[in-house]
Write an enzyme that holds these catalytic residues in place. Sequence first.
Site, PDB file in Angstrom:
ATOM      1  N   LYS A  71      37.420  43.064  47.900  1.00 26.05           N
ATOM      2  CA  LYS A  71      37.337  42.557  46.598  1.00 26.05           C
ATOM      3  C   LYS A  71      35.956  42.367  46.153  1.00 26.05           C
ATOM      4  CE  LYS A  71      40.294  39.628  44.860  1.00 26.05           C
ATOM      5  NZ  LYS A  71      41.007  38.578  44.361  1.00 26.05           N
ATOM      6  N   VAL A  87      39.184  45.774  43.539  1.00 27.69           N
ATOM      7  CA  VAL A  87      39.593  45.483  44.914  1.00 27.69           C
ATOM      8  C   VAL A  87      39.633  47.323  45.294  1.00 27.69           C
ATOM      9  CG1 VAL A  87      41.185  44.939  46.446  1.00 27.69           C
ATOM     10  CG2 VAL A  87      40.977  43.452  44.442  1.00 27.69           C
ATOM     11  N   ASP A  91      48.601  30.344  39.204  1.00 32.10           N
ATOM     12  CA  ASP A  91      48.645  31.748  38.447  1.00 32.10           C
ATOM     13  C   ASP A  91      49.491  32.607  39.658  1.00 32.10           C
ATOM     14  OD1 ASP A  91      47.799  33.721  36.853  1.00 32.10           O
ATOM     15  OD2 ASP A  91      46.159  34.285  38.258  1.00 32.10           O
ATOM     16  N   LEU A 151      41.838  50.047  44.575  1.00 29.74           N
ATOM     17  CA  LEU A 151      43.340  49.720  44.421  1.00 29.74           C
ATOM     18  C   LEU A 151      43.828  49.083  43.281  1.00 29.74           C
ATOM     19  CD1 LEU A 151      43.562  48.243  48.196  1.00 29.74           C
ATOM     20  CD2 LEU A 151      44.407  50.368  47.489  1.00 29.74           C
ATOM     21  N   GLY A 152      42.820  48.339  42.580  1.00 32.80           N
ATOM     22  CA  GLY A 152      42.951  47.770  41.392  1.00 32.80           C
ATOM     23  C   GLY A 152      41.930  47.198  40.857  1.00 32.80           C
ATOM     24  N   GLN A 153      42.372  46.404  39.738  1.00 32.59           N
ATOM     25  CA  GLN A 153      41.234  45.520  38.956  1.00 32.59           C
ATOM     26  C   GLN A 153      41.827  44.205  38.454  1.00 32.59           C
ATOM     27  OE1 GLN A 153      37.883  46.710  38.015  1.00 32.59           O
ATOM     28  NE2 GLN A 153      37.490  44.723  37.370  1.00 32.59           N
ATOM     29  N   GLY A 154      41.181  43.089  39.189  1.00 34.95           N
ATOM     30  CA  GLY A 154      41.669  41.902  38.902  1.00 34.95           C
ATOM     31  C   GLY A 154      40.606  41.122  37.873  1.00 34.95           C
ATOM     32  N   GLY A 155      40.969  39.948  37.739  1.00 37.24           N
ATOM     33  CA  GLY A 155      40.088  39.180  36.679  1.00 37.24           C
ATOM     34  C   GLY A 155      38.578  38.946  37.336  1.00 37.24           C
ATOM     35  N   PHE A 156      38.516  38.942  38.708  1.00 36.70           N
ATOM     36  CA  PHE A 156      37.235  38.445  39.277  1.00 36.70           C
ATOM     37  C   PHE A 156      36.556  39.859  39.842  1.00 36.70           C
ATOM     38  CE2 PHE A 156      39.285  34.338  39.141  1.00 36.70           C
ATOM     39  CZ  PHE A 156      38.314  33.507  38.912  1.00 36.70           C
TER      40      PHE A 156
END
Length: 201
Positions: free
Chosen positions: A64, A50, A161, A42-47
């Site tokens: 996640k 997902v 944030d 679904l996406g890419q976050g800083g941690f």
Amino acid sequence: MIKIHRDGLREYIGKHDPSELKIYDFDSILIATDSFSITNKLGQGGFGPVYKGMLPEGKEIAVKRLSTSSGQGVEEFKNEMLLISNLQHKNLVRMMGCCVKEDEKLLIYEFMANKSLDTFLYDSMKRAVLNWATRFNIIHGVARGLLYLHHDSYVKVIHRDLKVSNILLDEKMNPKISDFGFGRSIAVHVRHDLYWKPLKS
């Protein structure tokens, strides 16, 4: 991650049954996400990335997959997840549980059908969905979620944030704040102490 005084954490955990936090089996999450298939990303976050998943009973989830470089211990991770999972409000994305296997640490959230607000704001076609009534509902919902985090929950959390990519939308375009446990900076207030820890975004 959230920084919290050890005594404060013990006090909080002592008031909540650890069984309230559901621990998922790693193999079941592998099946649900088709082994973290790129088609389910679904996406890419800083941690970490997902992924979308589907549980055997047909329930959609978002998984996640946290970075393995955090260095956080298993018990510390589980205690923190218990704390976050008890922050429940209709305008916060609900964490359903977690999964830990060796270096793998996974967070399982409810799936949000309309993804994040930025996918509507920055798309000229989708933006038409955001009439004034919908916009007001989103603004009102985000404000209610922040009020809960800042004032009404037992553990006071300052997001710091908050951005359109962290505002997720359900199938009825109701907003839910995400990543409130993993913001750039988190303040957790237990008893009368305030602790700060800067985090990457």
